[in-house]
Motif scaffolding. Structure first.
Motif, PDB file in Angstrom:
ATOM      1  N   LEU A 175      -5.450 -29.146 -16.750  1.00 29.44           N
ATOM      2  CA  LEU A 175      -5.055 -30.097 -15.717  1.00 29.44           C
ATOM      3  C   LEU A 175      -3.740 -29.720 -15.039  1.00 29.44           C
ATOM      4  CD1 LEU A 175      -5.939 -33.429 -17.563  1.00 29.44           C
ATOM      5  CD2 LEU A 175      -7.122 -32.478 -15.574  1.00 29.44           C
ATOM      6  N   GLY A 176      -3.008 -28.762 -15.590  1.00 30.88           N
ATOM      7  CA  GLY A 176      -1.772 -28.318 -14.954  1.00 30.88           C
ATOM      8  C   GLY A 176      -0.496 -28.857 -15.572  1.00 30.88           C
ATOM      9  N   TYR A 177      -0.568 -29.430 -16.771  1.00 24.56           N
ATOM     10  CA  TYR A 177       0.652 -29.875 -17.450  1.00 24.56           C
ATOM     11  C   TYR A 177       1.462 -28.660 -17.906  1.00 24.56           C
ATOM     12  CZ  TYR A 177      -0.879 -34.747 -17.697  1.00 24.56           C
ATOM     13  OH  TYR A 177      -1.254 -36.027 -17.379  1.00 24.56           O
ATOM     14  N   GLY A 178       2.782 -28.826 -17.970  1.00 28.81           N
ATOM     15  CA  GLY A 178       3.646 -27.754 -18.424  1.00 28.81           C
ATOM     16  C   GLY A 178       3.355 -27.377 -19.868  1.00 28.81           C
ATOM     17  N   LYS A 179       3.490 -26.101 -20.197  1.00 26.65           N
ATOM     18  CA  LYS A 179       3.189 -25.625 -21.552  1.00 26.65           C
ATOM     19  C   LYS A 179       4.087 -26.295 -22.589  1.00 26.65           C
ATOM     20  CE  LYS A 179       1.738 -21.029 -19.946  1.00 26.65           C
ATOM     21  NZ  LYS A 179       2.014 -19.583 -20.020  1.00 26.65           N
ATOM     22  N   ARG A 180       5.355 -26.434 -22.249  1.00 26.45           N
ATOM     23  CA  ARG A 180       6.298 -26.982 -23.221  1.00 26.45           C
ATOM     24  C   ARG A 180       6.048 -28.468 -23.446  1.00 26.45           C
ATOM     25  NH1 ARG A 180      11.809 -23.738 -21.249  1.00 26.45           N
ATOM     26  NH2 ARG A 180      11.099 -21.686 -22.016  1.00 26.45           N
ATOM     27  N   LEU A 181       5.772 -29.187 -22.375  1.00 26.73           N
ATOM     28  CA  LEU A 181       5.473 -30.615 -22.524  1.00 26.73           C
ATOM     29  C   LEU A 181       4.186 -30.807 -23.327  1.00 26.73           C
ATOM     30  CD1 LEU A 181       5.859 -33.624 -21.912  1.00 26.73           C
ATOM     31  CD2 LEU A 181       4.656 -33.253 -19.748  1.00 26.73           C
ATOM     32  N   SER A 182       3.159 -30.066 -22.965  1.00 31.26           N
ATOM     33  CA  SER A 182       1.856 -30.217 -23.627  1.00 31.26           C
ATOM     34  C   SER A 182       1.956 -29.937 -25.121  1.00 31.26           C
ATOM     35  CB  SER A 182       0.831 -29.270 -22.993  1.00 31.26           C
ATOM     36  OG  SER A 182       0.716 -29.486 -21.610  1.00 31.26           O
ATOM     37  N   SER A 183       2.554 -28.799 -25.463  1.00 30.75           N
ATOM     38  CA  SER A 183       2.627 -28.422 -26.873  1.00 30.75           C
ATOM     39  C   SER A 183       3.605 -29.315 -27.631  1.00 30.75           C
ATOM     40  CB  SER A 183       3.029 -26.951 -27.013  1.00 30.75           C
ATOM     41  OG  SER A 183       4.242 -26.691 -26.326  1.00 30.75           O
ATOM     42  N   GLY A 184       4.710 -29.700 -26.997  1.00 33.31           N
ATOM     43  CA  GLY A 184       5.691 -30.561 -27.659  1.00 33.31           C
ATOM     44  C   GLY A 184       5.134 -31.933 -27.967  1.00 33.31           C
ATOM     45  N   VAL A 185       4.418 -32.508 -27.001  1.00 31.05           N
ATOM     46  CA  VAL A 185       3.810 -33.830 -27.199  1.00 31.05           C
ATOM     47  C   VAL A 185       2.852 -33.812 -28.380  1.00 31.05           C
ATOM     48  CG1 VAL A 185       2.065 -35.372 -26.229  1.00 31.05           C
ATOM     49  CG2 VAL A 185       4.064 -34.792 -24.890  1.00 31.05           C
ATOM     50  N   LEU A 186       2.041 -32.777 -28.469  1.00 33.22           N
ATOM     51  CA  LEU A 186       1.001 -32.740 -29.500  1.00 33.22           C
ATOM     52  C   LEU A 186       1.558 -32.378 -30.877  1.00 33.22           C
ATOM     53  CD1 LEU A 186      -1.710 -31.103 -27.267  1.00 33.22           C
ATOM     54  CD2 LEU A 186      -1.774 -33.402 -28.237  1.00 33.22           C
ATOM     55  N   ALA A 187       2.523 -31.468 -30.918  1.00 34.51           N
ATOM     56  CA  ALA A 187       3.146 -31.144 -32.210  1.00 34.51           C
ATOM     57  C   ALA A 187       3.891 -32.356 -32.758  1.00 34.51           C
ATOM     58  CB  ALA A 187       4.092 -29.959 -32.052  1.00 34.51           C
ATOM     59  N   ALA A 188       4.642 -33.030 -31.894  1.00 34.49           N
ATOM     60  CA  ALA A 188       5.377 -34.221 -32.322  1.00 34.49           C
ATOM     61  C   ALA A 188       4.428 -35.383 -32.587  1.00 34.49           C
ATOM     62  CB  ALA A 188       6.404 -34.615 -31.257  1.00 34.49           C
ATOM     63  N   GLY A 189       3.366 -35.496 -31.795  1.00 31.19           N
ATOM     64  CA  GLY A 189       2.401 -36.577 -32.001  1.00 31.19           C
ATOM     65  C   GLY A 189       1.760 -36.528 -33.362  1.00 31.19           C
ATOM     66  N   GLY A 190       1.556 -35.327 -33.889  1.00 29.07           N
ATOM     67  CA  GLY A 190       0.980 -35.198 -35.226  1.00 29.07           C
ATOM     68  C   GLY A 190       1.843 -35.818 -36.302  1.00 29.07           C
ATOM     69  N   THR A 191       3.159 -35.867 -36.069  1.00 26.49           N
ATOM     70  CA  THR A 191       4.054 -36.441 -37.075  1.00 26.49           C
ATOM     71  C   THR A 191       3.886 -37.952 -37.201  1.00 26.49           C
ATOM     72  OG1 THR A 191       5.899 -36.817 -35.529  1.00 26.49           O
ATOM     73  CG2 THR A 191       5.764 -34.650 -36.569  1.00 26.49           C
ATOM     74  N   LEU A 192       3.285 -38.591 -36.206  1.00 21.08           N
ATOM     75  CA  LEU A 192       3.078 -40.041 -36.287  1.00 21.08           C
ATOM     76  C   LEU A 192       2.165 -40.405 -37.461  1.00 21.08           C
ATOM     77  CD1 LEU A 192       2.664 -40.818 -32.475  1.00 21.08           C
ATOM     78  CD2 LEU A 192       4.659 -41.282 -33.909  1.00 21.08           C
ATOM     79  N   SER A 193       1.313 -39.472 -37.867  1.00 26.69           N
ATOM     80  CA  SER A 193       0.447 -39.712 -39.024  1.00 26.69           C
ATOM     81  C   SER A 193       1.247 -39.825 -40.317  1.00 26.69           C
ATOM     82  CB  SER A 193      -0.580 -38.577 -39.160  1.00 26.69           C
ATOM     83  OG  SER A 193      -1.444 -38.542 -38.052  1.00 26.69           O
ATOM     84  N   LYS A 235      -3.124 -19.782 -28.474  1.00 29.56           N
ATOM     85  CA  LYS A 235      -2.123 -18.737 -28.687  1.00 29.56           C
ATOM     86  C   LYS A 235      -1.981 -17.796 -27.494  1.00 29.56           C
ATOM     87  CE  LYS A 235      -4.024 -17.410 -32.454  1.00 29.56           C
ATOM     88  NZ  LYS A 235      -4.280 -16.666 -33.725  1.00 29.56           N
ATOM     89  N   ASP A 236      -3.019 -17.686 -26.664  1.00 31.32           N
ATOM     90  CA  ASP A 236      -2.930 -16.809 -25.491  1.00 31.32           C
ATOM     91  C   ASP A 236      -2.130 -17.434 -24.358  1.00 31.32           C
ATOM     92  OD1 ASP A 236      -4.480 -14.902 -26.769  1.00 31.32           O
ATOM     93  OD2 ASP A 236      -6.374 -15.717 -25.983  1.00 31.32           O
ATOM     94  N   ASP A 237      -2.030 -18.762 -24.356  1.00 31.90           N
ATOM     95  CA  ASP A 237      -1.359 -19.460 -23.256  1.00 31.90           C
ATOM     96  C   ASP A 237       0.008 -20.012 -23.639  1.00 31.90           C
ATOM     97  OD1 ASP A 237      -3.589 -19.174 -21.481  1.00 31.90           O
ATOM     98  OD2 ASP A 237      -4.610 -20.758 -22.622  1.00 31.90           O
ATOM     99  N   VAL A 238       0.202 -20.319 -24.909  1.00 34.63           N
ATOM    100  CA  VAL A 238       1.432 -20.984 -25.349  1.00 34.63           C
ATOM    101  C   VAL A 238       2.100 -20.143 -26.434  1.00 34.63           C
ATOM    102  CG1 VAL A 238       2.389 -23.064 -26.394  1.00 34.63           C
ATOM    103  CG2 VAL A 238       0.452 -23.255 -24.839  1.00 34.63           C
ATOM    104  N   SER A 239       3.387 -19.861 -26.248  1.00 36.96           N
ATOM    105  CA  SER A 239       4.143 -19.117 -27.256  1.00 36.96           C
ATOM    106  C   SER A 239       4.785 -20.088 -28.239  1.00 36.96           C
ATOM    107  CB  SER A 239       5.219 -18.254 -26.591  1.00 36.96           C
ATOM    108  OG  SER A 239       6.218 -19.085 -26.015  1.00 36.96           O
ATOM    109  N   ILE A 240       5.207 -19.563 -29.377  1.00 34.48           N
ATOM    110  CA  ILE A 240       5.865 -20.424 -30.369  1.00 34.48           C
ATOM    111  C   ILE A 240       7.185 -20.946 -29.814  1.00 34.48           C
ATOM    112  CG2 ILE A 240       7.117 -18.573 -31.543  1.00 34.48           C
ATOM    113  CD1 ILE A 240       5.366 -21.588 -33.200  1.00 34.48           C
ATOM    114  N   ALA A 241       7.833 -20.167 -28.940  1.00 35.44           N
ATOM    115  CA  ALA A 241       9.076 -20.628 -28.311  1.00 35.44           C
ATOM    116  C   ALA A 241       8.809 -21.831 -27.417  1.00 35.44           C
ATOM    117  CB  ALA A 241       9.712 -19.494 -27.510  1.00 35.44           C
ATOM    118  N   ASP A 242       7.678 -21.825 -26.707  1.00 41.39           N
ATOM    119  CA  ASP A 242       7.319 -22.982 -25.868  1.00 41.39           C
ATOM    120  C   ASP A 242       7.171 -24.239 -26.718  1.00 41.39           C
ATOM    121  OD1 ASP A 242       7.238 -21.588 -23.440  1.00 41.39           O
ATOM    122  OD2 ASP A 242       5.165 -20.943 -23.779  1.00 41.39           O
ATOM    123  N   VAL A 243       6.523 -24.105 -27.867  1.00 41.18           N
ATOM    124  CA  VAL A 243       6.303 -25.270 -28.733  1.00 41.18           C
ATOM    125  C   VAL A 243       7.639 -25.784 -29.274  1.00 41.18           C
ATOM    126  CG1 VAL A 243       4.998 -26.182 -30.685  1.00 41.18           C
ATOM    127  CG2 VAL A 243       4.091 -24.247 -29.406  1.00 41.18           C
TER     128      VAL A 243
END
Length: 433
Positions: free
Chosen positions: A134-152, A392-400
């Motif tokens: 959809l065109g969301y930024g890589k850092r926003l997308s990966s950050g939201v989902l990595a942090a969202g997992g912590t809600l569990s 892994k092809d689109d998002v680097s660990i630095a982005d996350v």
């Protein structure tokens, strides 16, 4: 043998075994054995180790752990989790709905599953490719989902709160309900971060999403299972109808039925969920057993009690003690995963916190938030690698990592709020009691 020799010896051996690549459960056991032999001798130590191992696997309270893990795996292997994300994404017709939907789906998943990594993998596996498309930024997308997992980890049921209750002998029901209000505050903070991110970096959030609305039947089939499973767990535990183990068993059975009936679960997916649960519990079971052995050696030599007396002899204020403990956990979280930290450190730390005058239910929530930070901090932040592995092809660990920084800041803010206003965690359990 003096307690400080035992404490330092255990720590040095543990770090040595971990540094040479020994898995943490085996490192814990190997560090404990020399001191166990000194207490009991070789033959008695072997029998004692066997009894500790067997005791963990038949512990009634610990039966809740594989049941909650199995429940989460079932949701992940069916369409229930992915459909929840799709509903929250398509049903909220606002700019950034995919990001808000990811947070909401992670919170909803957290209400029925206590595993951070399973939550990140389940929601992230669907949401990350869709957000990037959809065109969301890589850092926003990966950050939201990595942090969202912590809600569990914070929103009950939580495996970390469950382990904390076992180690500290606190009410698991009280711990679960104490995490509700802080969990909702953290969800609100995550929403606010996305909103502010959209103002500061509008290019990272597309102005229009091309998602079609879900039909009413699909909405009911999406919300219904999550709501029903969450309701069963919540009402059963907090109304005193069932213990956490009994509630987990009923919820797991209900999830099996719903996953097949409305979640599109196949027999292949069901078998995969069973095998994934067995793999997870194989590791956790060994970790629990080794942790019990480690704790036995510590307790026999009175290391927690002596350490507490030694620490308190410096006449530090309770706030200073708490700050030192929190910094210790945040730094340690860069190198160890939360479950290992719980069983390695808590037997020594929680008596210190109790002696400093802190409520152990309150500290359980604060401890859990620090464990959330641990899964987002390199080099051993599990959620970072889970999310990066999805694309892994689109998002680097630095982005996350960079994408997670604002969410880590919100967790630090939550800890500050809990310190300033302890009733954020304690008010609801007091009302329920």
């Amino acid at each position: 043998m003096e307690w400080y020799y035992v404490g330092l010896g255990l720590l040095v051996l543990l770090m040595l075994f971990i540094s040479i690549g020994l898995p943490i459960p085996f490192a814990l056991a190997a560090a404990s054995l020399p001191f166990l032999w000194e207490i009991q001798g070789w033959s008695t130590s072997v029998v004692s180790s066997e009894l500790k191992l067997w005791g963990v696997w038949i512990d009634y309270i610990l039966l809740a752990v594989p049941l909650f893990v199995f429940l989460g795996e079932l949701i992940g292997k069916s369409n229930i989790g992915p459909n929840l994300y799709q509903f929250l994404h398509q049903g909220v017709r606002v700019r950034g709905s995919a990001a808000y939907g990811s947070i909401g789906a992670s919170a909803g998943f957290g209400a029925v599953c206590g595993s951070s990594m399973v939550g990140a993998l389940t929601i992230g596996g669907v949401a990350l490719p869709e957000m990037l498309r959809l065109g969301y930024g890589k850092r926003l997308s990966s950050g939201v989902l990595a942090a969202g997992g912590t809600l569990s980890v914070l929103i009950p049921p939580s495996l970390i709160l469950l382990f904390y209750g076992i180690v500290t002998d606190q009410s698991i029901g009280d711990l679960f309900i104490a995490g509700v209000v802080p969990g909702l505050i953290l969800v609100s903070c995550f929403f606010l971060i996305v909103l502010v991110w959209g103002f500061l970096k509008p290019q990272d959030i597309p102005s229009r999403q091309d998602a079609a609305k879900m039909p009413l039947l699909m909405i009911l089939m999406t919300i219904g299972p999550i709501a029903l499973i969450g309701l069963v767990i919540t009402v059963a535990i907090y109304a005193g109808i069932a213990t956490p183990t009994e509630a987990a068993a009923v919820a797991a059975l209900l999830t099996v039925i719903l996953a097949f009936a409305v979640g599109g679960l196949t027999w292949q997916g069901f078998k995969q969920a069973i095998f994934a649960t067995m793999r997870t519990m194989g590791y956790l079971g060994l970790l629990l057993s080794a942790g019990v052995l480690f704790g036995f050696v510590l307790t026999y030599h009175r290391v927690p009690q002596e350490f507490t007396e030694f620490f308190l002899s410096f006449d530090l204020s309770p706030t200073m003690v708490l700050m030192i403990v929190l910094v210790f956990y945040i730094v340690l979280g860069m190198f160890l995963e939360p479950v290992s930290m719980t069983f390695i450190t808590l037997p020594t730390i929680y008596p210190l916190m109790a002696a400093s005058g802190f409520d152990l239910i309150w500290f359980g929530v604060v401890f859990t938030v620090t464990m959330e930070i641990a899964v987002l901090t390199p080099p051993v932040g599990l959620n970072l690698y889970v999310i990066q592995a999805i694309s892994k092809d689109d998002v680097s660990i630095a982005d996350v990592i960079i994408g997670c920084l604002p969410f880590i800041a919100s967790m630090v803010l939550l800890i500050a709020l809990l310190i300033a206003f302890p009733d954020l965690a304690l008010w609801l359990p007091e009302q329920m009691n």
